[in-house]
Design an enzyme around this catalytic site. Structure first.
Site, mmCIF file in Angstrom:
data_model
loop_
_atom_site.group_PDB
_atom_site.id
_atom_site.type_symbol
_atom_site.label_atom_id
_atom_site.label_comp_id
_atom_site.label_asym_id
_atom_site.label_seq_id
_atom_site.Cartn_x
_atom_site.Cartn_y
_atom_site.Cartn_z
ATOM 1 N N LYS A 94 0.837 -1.210 0.000
ATOM 2 C CA LYS A 94 0.000 0.000 0.000
ATOM 3 C C LYS A 94 0.868 1.255 0.000
ATOM 4 C CE LYS A 94 -1.834 1.546 4.081
ATOM 5 N NZ LYS A 94 -1.460 2.959 4.277
ATOM 6 N N ASN A 95 1.856 1.285 0.896
ATOM 7 C CA ASN A 95 2.626 2.522 1.066
ATOM 8 C C ASN A 95 3.590 2.791 -0.085
ATOM 9 O OD1 ASN A 95 1.257 2.904 3.401
ATOM 10 N ND2 ASN A 95 2.979 2.483 4.788
ATOM 11 N N CYS A 106 -5.802 12.363 13.684
ATOM 12 C CA CYS A 106 -6.310 11.024 13.401
ATOM 13 C C CYS A 106 -6.074 10.174 14.633
ATOM 14 C CB CYS A 106 -5.638 10.421 12.175
ATOM 15 S SG CYS A 106 -3.963 9.898 12.459
ATOM 16 N N ARG A 156 -0.185 14.104 13.419
ATOM 17 C CA ARG A 156 0.304 13.873 12.058
ATOM 18 C C ARG A 156 0.193 15.088 11.142
ATOM 19 N NH1 ARG A 156 -1.564 7.979 10.039
ATOM 20 N NH2 ARG A 156 0.295 8.022 8.756
ATOM 21 N N ASP A 163 4.525 0.423 12.220
ATOM 22 C CA ASP A 163 3.366 -0.283 11.663
ATOM 23 C C ASP A 163 3.311 -1.752 12.092
ATOM 24 O OD1 ASP A 163 2.481 1.998 10.451
ATOM 25 O OD2 ASP A 163 3.005 1.421 8.407
ATOM 26 N N ARG A 210 -8.530 -1.061 4.340
ATOM 27 C CA ARG A 210 -7.650 0.001 3.835
ATOM 28 C C ARG A 210 -6.271 -0.558 3.521
ATOM 29 N NH1 ARG A 210 -6.398 4.099 7.725
ATOM 30 N NH2 ARG A 210 -5.006 4.533 6.001
HETATM 31 C C1 UD1 Z 1 3.987 6.761 6.614
HETATM 32 C C2 UD1 Z 1 3.211 5.512 6.327
HETATM 33 C C3 UD1 Z 1 2.637 4.946 7.624
HETATM 34 C C4 UD1 Z 1 3.744 4.745 8.662
HETATM 35 C C5 UD1 Z 1 4.565 6.025 8.828
HETATM 36 C C6 UD1 Z 1 5.781 5.833 9.711
HETATM 37 C C7 UD1 Z 1 2.384 5.921 4.079
HETATM 38 C C8 UD1 Z 1 1.225 6.201 3.186
HETATM 39 N N1 UD1 Z 1 2.132 5.845 5.409
HETATM 40 O O1 UD1 Z 1 3.070 7.729 7.150
HETATM 41 O O2 UD1 Z 1 2.029 3.680 7.338
HETATM 42 O O3 UD1 Z 1 3.161 4.436 9.907
HETATM 43 O O4 UD1 Z 1 5.032 6.491 7.547
HETATM 44 O O5 UD1 Z 1 6.570 4.803 9.250
HETATM 45 O O6 UD1 Z 1 3.501 5.728 3.623
HETATM 46 N N2 UD1 Z 1 5.567 14.580 11.092
HETATM 47 C C9 UD1 Z 1 5.570 15.920 11.382
HETATM 48 N N3 UD1 Z 1 5.441 16.822 10.353
HETATM 49 C C10 UD1 Z 1 5.300 16.420 9.060
HETATM 50 C C11 UD1 Z 1 5.302 15.054 8.773
HETATM 51 C C12 UD1 Z 1 5.435 14.146 9.817
HETATM 52 O O7 UD1 Z 1 5.684 16.310 12.537
HETATM 53 O O8 UD1 Z 1 5.187 17.293 8.180
HETATM 54 C C13 UD1 Z 1 5.692 13.598 12.183
HETATM 55 C C14 UD1 Z 1 4.445 12.727 12.350
HETATM 56 O O9 UD1 Z 1 3.490 13.353 13.167
HETATM 57 C C15 UD1 Z 1 5.015 11.479 12.966
HETATM 58 C C16 UD1 Z 1 6.412 11.377 12.327
HETATM 59 O O10 UD1 Z 1 6.703 12.661 11.815
HETATM 60 O O11 UD1 Z 1 5.162 11.645 14.348
HETATM 61 C C17 UD1 Z 1 6.520 10.372 11.205
HETATM 62 O O12 UD1 Z 1 5.456 10.564 10.297
HETATM 63 P P1 UD1 Z 1 5.602 10.260 8.747
HETATM 64 O O13 UD1 Z 1 6.846 9.508 8.453
HETATM 65 O O14 UD1 Z 1 5.348 11.522 8.007
HETATM 66 O O15 UD1 Z 1 4.356 9.308 8.507
HETATM 67 P P2 UD1 Z 1 3.479 9.269 7.216
HETATM 68 O O16 UD1 Z 1 4.339 9.599 6.039
HETATM 69 O O17 UD1 Z 1 2.225 10.026 7.441
#
Ligand code: UD1
Length: 419
Positions: A19-20, A114, A119, A305, A397
């Site tokens: 998925k990711n 969420c 996030r 995950d 999902r």
């Molecule tokens: C992706 C994965 C999700 C996985 C996560 C961490 C996809 C579609 N989803 O989610 O399954 O659980 O990586 O491995 O690939 N953060 C900020 N600011 C930002 C972005 C992130 O503070 O602009 C923080 C988030 O709140 C979180 C951390 O960084 O605490 C990691 O998040 P991130 O790696 O961005 O997760 P996703 O990309 O949303």
């Protein structure tokens, strides 16, 4: 989902596309004007949600029955991406980078909170600003605009996965150098880089903390295969460990989930690597699970995950395990549900203290997010009696054909319409 626990798993399971990895590669098709083919796409709700979004933007999508999809993107326009789509799938924000790169503007609803924490996407936006994009937040929408994007040197505060991907896609059309430092190193980032290279961009360093991109002004549509889902593979490995039995997990390279393999071995579970992409997991009935400590971390650390699934497993270990969640702020929603099934778990800030119990008992429980749902299925497989999991739509999902796959392994599991 109704599960009769206590049946060990035997046989083999084939791992679907990730998925990711699928979501960013589908979004990357927006960078081109033409017909891209993407293969090994998993049949999942998040993928069909992204199809809906890509169609809304003007793409034409045709699917065949074998998981290949053709996306024709010549008539795409950068219209507003509504909150209704972004709230059902936060990864909708992945279209921001491609749209602004191709059209010089994009308007995407800001994701809200969420179940697993705030996030935010502030790092995506800061990175885009470094590439010359003006960002305005207006009534819950991100409005991104630019005359001409330029290359830049971006140092991410955190190695955000979708943030890294969004910025890679934005940089992929800039005919200048961009460096992303403290980049996410996940295999899904590497899979996206491969698609961007086929499109004509130069991308080096994907899979390390520093990614160098020199984009192309004449992107070509691409033909690209989605890598296997390492989290699905890890989930079936943990399931075999908790339910007992012997299962071959096929089609996912082992190096994608090394920390999961190591933690299972530390827990006393037998893991045999039969070939590059076939792994066999075995736990004989009655063999104890040993306690282990886990710290979630960005790749190549232990994946957040997989945290919930390991919590289920360790809830029947012989002793006390600690799981510390370092990636998300509120990813312990499954603890209350596991407690309903008899688990002895206490929370201390970001750490869960799990005192193994003799056995879990079936109970009515509620899924709160995707991986929490998987955790409850695992607990149900091992529990005495019947477990009924509601709000199971979360599972669709991210897990293709989960009850069919578990059913073929000998689990007693069925889906009923919720009243
Ligand atoms: C992706 C994965 C999700 C996985 C996560 C961490 C996809 C579609 N989803 O989610 O399954 O659980 O990586 O491995 O690939 N953060 C900020 N600011 C930002 C972005 C992130 O503070 O602009 C923080 C988030 O709140 C979180 C951390 O960084 O605490 C990691 O998040 P991130 O790696 O961005 O997760 P996703 O990309 O949303």
């Amino acid at each position: 989902m109704i599960i009769e626990g206590g049946h060990p798993l035997f046989g083999e399971v084939h791992i679907s596309g990730a998925k990711n990895a699928a979501l960013p590669v589908l979004a990357a098709a927006l960078l081109t004007a033409g017909n891209s083919r993407i293969t090994n796409l998993p049949k999942l709700r998040d993928v069909t949600t992204l199809f809906e979004l890509l169609r809304l933007l003007g793409s034409r999508i045709e699917q065949d029955s074998r998981g290949s999809v053709f996306i024709e993107t010549s008539k795409v326009c950068p219209c507003r991406v509504p909150y209704e789509l972004v709230k059902t799938m936060r990864a909708s924000a992945l279209v921001l980078g491609p749209l602004v790169a191709r059209f010089g503007r994009a308007e995407v609803a800001l994701p809200g909170g969420c179940a697993i924490g705030a996030r935010p996407i502030d790092l995506h936006l800061k990175g885009l600003q470094k590439l010359g994009v003006d960002i305005e937040l207006d009534e819950g929408y991100v409005k991104a605009e630019c005359q001409k994007m330029h290359g830049g040197h971006i140092v991410l505060d955190l190695p955000t996965v979708t943030g890294t991907e969004n910025l890679m896609m934005a940089a992929a059309l800039i005919d200048e150098d961009t460096i992303i430092e403290n980049a996410a190193r996940e295999p899904e980032v590497v899979n996206l880089a491969d698609a961007l290279k086929k499109m004509g961009s130069s991308v080096e360093g994907a899979g390390t903390g520093s990614i160098f991109i020199h984009g192309t002004r004449s992107p070509r549509p691409f033909d690209h295969r989605i890598i296997p889902d390492r989290i699905e593979a890890g989930t079936y490995m943990a399931a075999t460990a908790i339910a007992g039995g012997k299962v071959k997990i096929k089609g996912c390279p082992q190096e994608f989930f090394t920390p999961v393999t190591e933690k299972l071995q530390d827990a006393g579970v037998t893991v045999r690597c039969l070939s590059d992409d076939i792994i066999e997991v075995e736990r004989e009935q009655g063999m104890d699970i040993m306690p282990v400590d886990i710290n979630t971390a960005p790749y190549p650390g232990f994946p957040t995950d997989m945290q919930a699934q390991f919590m289920a497993l360790l809830s029947i270990a012989r002793g006390v395990s600690l799981i510390t969640e370092n990636v998300f702020e509120n990813r312990f929603m499954h603890v209350l549900e596991l407690q309903r099934m008899g688990a002895d778990i206490k929370l201390d800030g970001h750490t869960a203290i799990i005192k193994g119990v003799e056995s879990l008992g079936g109970a009515p429980v509620m899924a709160t997010d995707l991986r929490a749902s998987a955790c409850l299925i695992l607990a149900g497989l091992a529990a005495k009696g019947k477990t009924t999991i509601s709000r199971i739509y979360h599972l669709d999902r991210g897990y293709e054909g989960i009850e069919e796959k578990f059913g073929r392994l000998g689990a007693i599991i069925r889906r009923e319409k919720e009243k």
